[in-house]
Design a protein around this motif. Structure first.
Motif, PDB file in Angstrom:
ATOM      1  N   VAL A  73       0.860  -1.187   0.000  1.00 46.46           N
ATOM      2  CA  VAL A  73       0.000   0.000   0.000  1.00 46.46           C
ATOM      3  C   VAL A  73       0.899   1.240   0.000  1.00 46.46           C
ATOM      4  CG1 VAL A  73      -1.752   1.285   1.289  1.00 46.46           C
ATOM      5  CG2 VAL A  73      -1.805  -1.234   1.247  1.00 46.46           C
ATOM      6  N   PRO A  74       0.663   2.204  -0.885  1.00 46.87           N
ATOM      7  CA  PRO A  74       1.513   3.407  -0.934  1.00 46.87           C
ATOM      8  C   PRO A  74       1.527   4.134   0.414  1.00 46.87           C
ATOM      9  CG  PRO A  74       0.061   3.321  -2.842  1.00 46.87           C
ATOM     10  CD  PRO A  74      -0.393   2.233  -1.913  1.00 46.87           C
ATOM     11  N   GLU A 101      -9.215  -3.118   7.028  1.00 43.58           N
ATOM     12  CA  GLU A 101      -9.763  -3.215   5.674  1.00 43.58           C
ATOM     13  C   GLU A 101      -9.097  -4.326   4.867  1.00 43.58           C
ATOM     14  OE1 GLU A 101      -9.124   0.720   4.249  1.00 43.58           O
ATOM     15  OE2 GLU A 101     -10.750   1.596   5.468  1.00 43.58           O
ATOM     16  N   GLY A 102      -8.471  -5.269   5.577  1.00 39.71           N
ATOM     17  CA  GLY A 102      -7.897  -6.430   4.895  1.00 39.71           C
ATOM     18  C   GLY A 102      -6.413  -6.342   4.631  1.00 39.71           C
ATOM     19  N   GLY A 103      -5.744  -5.363   5.210  1.00 40.23           N
ATOM     20  CA  GLY A 103      -4.311  -5.238   5.014  1.00 40.23           C
ATOM     21  C   GLY A 103      -3.514  -6.038   6.032  1.00 40.23           C
ATOM     22  N   SER A 141      -8.639 -10.964   9.523  1.00 37.46           N
ATOM     23  CA  SER A 141      -9.251 -12.242   9.166  1.00 37.46           C
ATOM     24  C   SER A 141      -9.274 -12.463   7.660  1.00 37.46           C
ATOM     25  CB  SER A 141     -10.683 -12.285   9.715  1.00 37.46           C
ATOM     26  OG  SER A 141     -11.317 -13.474   9.363  1.00 37.46           O
ATOM     27  N   MET A 142      -8.788 -13.647   7.242  1.00 35.90           N
ATOM     28  CA  MET A 142      -8.819 -14.121   5.850  1.00 35.90           C
ATOM     29  C   MET A 142      -7.974 -13.273   4.901  1.00 35.90           C
ATOM     30  SD  MET A 142     -10.608 -16.716   6.477  1.00 35.90           S
ATOM     31  CE  MET A 142     -10.715 -17.392   4.826  1.00 35.90           C
ATOM     32  N   GLY A 214     -10.180 -14.969  11.755  1.00 32.16           N
ATOM     33  CA  GLY A 214      -9.850 -14.114  12.888  1.00 32.16           C
ATOM     34  C   GLY A 214      -8.487 -13.471  12.680  1.00 32.16           C
ATOM     35  N   PRO A 215      -8.155 -12.459  13.480  1.00 35.14           N
ATOM     36  CA  PRO A 215      -6.850 -11.789  13.345  1.00 35.14           C
ATOM     37  C   PRO A 215      -5.698 -12.746  13.620  1.00 35.14           C
ATOM     38  CG  PRO A 215      -8.369 -10.503  14.697  1.00 35.14           C
ATOM     39  CD  PRO A 215      -8.999 -11.849  14.514  1.00 35.14           C
TER      40      PRO A 215
END
Length: 393
Positions: A73-74, A101-103, A141-142, A214-215
């Motif tokens: 991610v920039p 947000e999925g990062g 998660s995921m 999960g995290p």
């Protein structure tokens, strides 16, 4: 290898013997250590430690990165723009928004900025005679941070919290860099790493990891040892220190006679040099924890500094336990090497320096050598200032 001196590594591999690890797995095979294989695992960091780490509002890129689905991610997406539009300082709120947000948050070389992990890595360097460093990965998660990739060094993956899926693929002759898995590509091994479990990955093993439901937090401990080429490089550096090898090779225009004189002189010098030097002469010196501990893990640095002038015979001292060092006699000199430093003393203080480097706490007054009390204090102060001795609490 003296097994009594490898306590940290032994705890890392649990019930597996050190002999079995190096015979059957080191550099050869993937090893998965489930919780039952290491029920007493005691790893160097807790979530509380990480809470303290992320209270730092001056975390900086590239030591902290945000990656998402194999793409970095920039920095502009999580830069602390309130400080400056050009700063490399990270905004922690934006960083954790990206995580949600999925990062994946990647803390590079966290052993250089986190005390607990740093001490753990320095202990492993001392015990294993390897260069050790650690990266921290925090994933939602995921989600996953990097696609299929391989590392140029051996890795120990320690799951600190949550669960993470690991897909490990067959080794390849040519590595083309991180990539997304192909639709029909199957992993050689699929492992679900749970909290307190460990995977050992030899270098150049393609792999990919993504958080389960999960995290997930895991620590990747990298281990890099001495290569054959390192012996040649060190030998080459030794050659460069000889002034005779700094002479110019004659140009073709200088003529055959000049060139023949050079060839004869070089061959004689090379033969003479090799009679007293050989790459294997350096292996004992290079293949030790002293070689790899370039950065000092200085506990109590400020408090020691404040107290140096007050050191006296009643002061309790001890050697900094995770420091690897080499103390040896060289003619009329005494050489002490540690933390990429070299201290030189006259040979007659050998017993004093040796006795000062005790890992168990001692009072300076109890050191019995031929030196005077004032000389003991002077040497002790120097060793505290340089970081190999610490004032015991």
């Amino acid at each position: 290898m003296t097994h009594n001196n490898v306590n940290v590594f032994k705890k890392l591999i649990g019930n597996l013997s050190i002999e079995s690890f190096f015979k059957d797995y080191w550099g050869k095979e993937v090893l998965y250590l489930e919780k039952k294989d290491n029920p007493d695992a005691n790893f160097p960091i807790s979530v509380n430690d990480l809470d303290d780490y992320f209270t730092n509002t001056r975390l900086r890129y590239p030591w902290i990165k945000l990656v998402k689905k194999g793409i970095e991610v920039p920095l502009k997406e999580y830069r602390n723009s309130a400080l400056s539009m050009l700063t490399d300082t990270v905004d922690n709120d934006k960083l954790f928004n990206g995580l949600s947000e999925g990062g994946t948050i990647l803390a590079n070389s966290i052993d250089k900025s986190n005390k607990a992990i740093g001490i753990y890595c320095r202990e492993l360097e001392k015990e294993l005679s390897l260069k050790i460093w650690a990266n921290l990965y925090i994933s939602d998660s995921m989600s996953y941070g990097i696609g299929i990739h391989q590392d140029a060094q051996d890795i120990f993956i320690v799951q600190l919290a949550g669960k993470k899926n690991w897909h490990i693929y067959p080794r390849q002759e040519q590595y083309t860099g991180p990539r997304q898995p192909k639709e029909d590509e199957k992993a050689e091994k699929s492992l679900l790493l749970k909290e307190g479990e460990v995977i050992y990955l030899p270098k150049n093993y393609p792999h990919m990891a993504f958080a389960a439901d999960g995290p997930s937090i895991h620590l990747a401990i990298s281990a890099e040892g001495l290569l054959w080429s390192d012996l040649i490089k060190y030998f080459s550096n030794t050659v460069n220190e000889d002034v005779d090898f700094q002479q110019k090779v004659p140009l073709p225009l200088e003529g055959k006679e000049t060139y023949d004189i050079f060839i004869k002189a070089f061959q004689e010098k090379w033969i003479a040099f090799n009679e007293t030097h050989h790459p294997l002469d350096f292996i004992k010196e290079l293949n030790s924890g002293v070689t790899y501990q370039k950065d000092g893990q200085r506990d109590q640095r400020l408090s020691n500094w404040l107290a140096i002038d007050d050191i006296n015979l009643d002061t309790t001292l001890q050697k900094n336990k995770h420091v690897a060092y080499n103390l040896q006699k060289q003619g009329k000199r005494l050489q002490l090497k540690f933390y990429n430093k070299e201290l030189i003393y006259p040979i007659f203080v050998f017993e004093l320096v040796k006795d000062l480097l005790q890992e168990e706490p001692y009072k300076l007054v109890n050191i019995s050598t031929q030196q005077s009390d004032s000389e003991k204090v002077i040497v002790a102060k120097k060793l505290v200032r340089e970081g190999i001795l610490t004032i015991a609490k």
